[in-house]
Design an enzyme around this catalytic site. Structure first.
Site, PDB file in Angstrom:
ATOM      1  N   LYS A   1       0.860  -1.189   0.000  1.00 39.37           N
ATOM      2  CA  LYS A   1       0.000   0.000   0.000  1.00 39.37           C
ATOM      3  C   LYS A   1       0.893   1.234   0.000  1.00 39.37           C
ATOM      4  O   LYS A   1       1.777   1.377   0.854  1.00 39.37           O
ATOM      5  CB  LYS A   1      -0.900   0.031   1.234  1.00 39.37           C
ATOM      6  CG  LYS A   1      -1.805   1.271   1.289  1.00 39.37           C
ATOM      7  CD  LYS A   1      -2.703   1.240   2.503  1.00 39.37           C
ATOM      8  CE  LYS A   1      -2.025   1.736   3.764  1.00 39.37           C
ATOM      9  NZ  LYS A   1      -1.836   3.227   3.761  1.00 39.37           N
TER      10      LYS A   1
ATOM     11  N   ASP B   1      -3.583   4.059  -1.991  1.00 36.79           N
ATOM     12  CA  ASP B   1      -4.574   4.445  -0.987  1.00 36.79           C
ATOM     13  C   ASP B   1      -4.522   5.954  -0.782  1.00 36.79           C
ATOM     14  O   ASP B   1      -3.921   6.448   0.175  1.00 36.79           O
ATOM     15  CB  ASP B   1      -4.304   3.709   0.321  1.00 36.79           C
ATOM     16  CG  ASP B   1      -5.377   3.972   1.366  1.00 36.79           C
ATOM     17  OD1 ASP B   1      -6.515   4.310   0.977  1.00 36.79           O
ATOM     18  OD2 ASP B   1      -5.070   3.844   2.569  1.00 36.79           O
TER      19      ASP B   1
ATOM     20  N   LYS C   1      -7.571   7.760  -1.267  1.00 32.90           N
ATOM     21  CA  LYS C   1      -8.946   8.130  -0.911  1.00 32.90           C
ATOM     22  C   LYS C   1      -9.447   9.311  -1.749  1.00 32.90           C
ATOM     23  O   LYS C   1      -9.771  10.376  -1.216  1.00 32.90           O
ATOM     24  CB  LYS C   1      -9.048   8.418   0.585  1.00 32.90           C
ATOM     25  CG  LYS C   1      -8.660   7.223   1.457  1.00 32.90           C
ATOM     26  CD  LYS C   1      -8.692   7.568   2.929  1.00 32.90           C
ATOM     27  CE  LYS C   1      -8.300   6.367   3.784  1.00 32.90           C
ATOM     28  NZ  LYS C   1      -6.872   5.973   3.605  1.00 32.90           N
TER      29      LYS C   1
ATOM     30  N   ASP D   1     -13.158  14.283  -4.755  1.00 31.53           N
ATOM     31  CA  ASP D   1     -13.174  15.557  -5.461  1.00 31.53           C
ATOM     32  C   ASP D   1     -14.366  15.517  -6.414  1.00 31.53           C
ATOM     33  O   ASP D   1     -15.150  14.563  -6.394  1.00 31.53           O
ATOM     34  CB  ASP D   1     -11.857  15.756  -6.223  1.00 31.53           C
ATOM     35  CG  ASP D   1     -11.482  17.233  -6.341  1.00 31.53           C
ATOM     36  OD1 ASP D   1     -12.378  18.032  -6.712  1.00 31.53           O
ATOM     37  OD2 ASP D   1     -10.332  17.584  -6.072  1.00 31.53           O
TER      38      ASP D   1
ATOM     39  N   THR E   1     -10.964   3.099  10.225  1.00 32.97           N
ATOM     40  CA  THR E   1     -10.801   2.307  11.453  1.00 32.97           C
ATOM     41  C   THR E   1     -10.245   3.142  12.604  1.00 32.97           C
ATOM     42  O   THR E   1     -10.163   2.656  13.736  1.00 32.97           O
ATOM     43  CB  THR E   1      -9.884   1.098  11.202  1.00 32.97           C
ATOM     44  OG1 THR E   1      -8.704   1.534  10.523  1.00 32.97           O
ATOM     45  CG2 THR E   1     -10.592   0.057  10.349  1.00 32.97           C
TER      46      THR E   1
ATOM     47  N   ARG F   1       2.377  -0.937  11.066  1.00 36.83           N
ATOM     48  CA  ARG F   1       3.269  -0.814  12.207  1.00 36.83           C
ATOM     49  C   ARG F   1       3.706  -2.142  12.833  1.00 36.83           C
ATOM     50  O   ARG F   1       4.876  -2.267  13.225  1.00 36.83           O
ATOM     51  CB  ARG F   1       2.641   0.107  13.261  1.00 36.83           C
ATOM     52  CG  ARG F   1       2.831   1.573  12.930  1.00 36.83           C
ATOM     53  CD  ARG F   1       1.917   2.499  13.706  1.00 36.83           C
ATOM     54  NE  ARG F   1       0.557   2.497  13.185  1.00 36.83           N
ATOM     55  CZ  ARG F   1      -0.273   3.525  13.242  1.00 36.83           C
ATOM     56  NH1 ARG F   1       0.106   4.642  13.822  1.00 36.83           N
ATOM     57  NH2 ARG F   1      -1.485   3.447  12.736  1.00 36.83           N
TER      58      ARG F   1
END
Length: 243
Positions: A38, A66, A68, A71, A120, A213
């Site tokens: 990603k 990613d 998002k 517009d 999330t 992470r």
């Protein structure tokens, strides 16, 4: 369960690092433990973003952009067309019906459009602050229904809403689940609030898991990625056996 040719593609590693050089170093370190990456907003703000995507594709990696997209529909469609030329695999869109429809109509080749349902990092209190007076699960289902109607290929959803979503979604719907935290994860607390373990997310109906992470901050990132791959493989076998 959406058809996936290689189960190792179910793990998507989030390259949430400061620049393209740091991203390349991590990809080399992870080697064959990760096949899907990603690339998000942090890297999009750094030089060499498109060159990094091309580099990943040249190494036969899958790429999830990613960003998002949110517009006016014409601008979103133009952005998707630019990404089509890079042969990216997933692109996220985060908007209303006309925005999702524009993104879906603009895709070509193997690029798939994923609609974001509810981040999330948001819990019920956050949704109230944003003016959404509804249950998060209900919102996710509503967003998923609208995404399907708009022609999107899948959704990004917390694992906590997946069982309800899978109960009415077609098998072809691609489900991508962030907020994944291994049970033995000892990383410091972060901004994810609605989290789930790899096994639970797969059993709930996730096709792909986004992990950042817990791998990136591990003492041995490659070993951490391989451990998650092993957990995913066992959960996929368990899910198939339960049918």
């Amino acid at each position: 369960m959406a058809r996936i040719d290689n189960d190792r593609d179910r793990l998507i590693f989030a390259l949430d690092v400061a620049d393209a050089d740091a991203a390349r170093a991590l990809v080399v370190q992870l080697d064959d433990a990760v096949t899907f990456y990603k690339v998000g907003l942090e890297l999009a703000m750094a030089p060499g973003y498109f060159e990094l995507i091309d580099w990943l594709k040249a190494r036969s990696k899958k790429v999830f952009v990613d960003v998002k997209l949110f517009d006016v529909p014409a601008t979103v469609a133009a952005a998707v067309k630019r990404l089509n030329a890079r042969d990216v695999d997933f692109v996220t869109v985060h908007g209303n019906q006309s925005i999702m429809e524009a993104a879906a109509a603009a895709r070509t080749g193997d690029t798939r459009i994923l609609a974001v349902t509810a981040l999330t990092s948001l819990d019920r209190g956050d949704m109230t602050d944003l003016g959404f007076d509804c249950d998060i699960g209900d919102l996710v289902l509503s967003r998923a229904r609208r995404a399907l109607a708009a022609g999107c290929d899948g959704v990004v959803s917390s694992g906590l809403e997946l069982e309800r979503l899978r109960a009415e979604a077609p098998d072809t719907l691609v489900t991508v689940t962030p907020g994944i935290r291994p049970v033995d994860n000892d990383a410091p607390p972060d901004d994810q609030k609605r989290v789930m373990s790899p096994r639970r997310a797969i059993l709930a109906g996730a096709d792909h898991l986004v992990v950042g992470r817990p791998i990136r901050q591990a003492a041995d990132p490659k070993a951490a990625a391989e451990a998650i791959q092993t957990e995913i493989a066992a959960a996929v076998a368990e899910r198939l056996a339960s049918r």
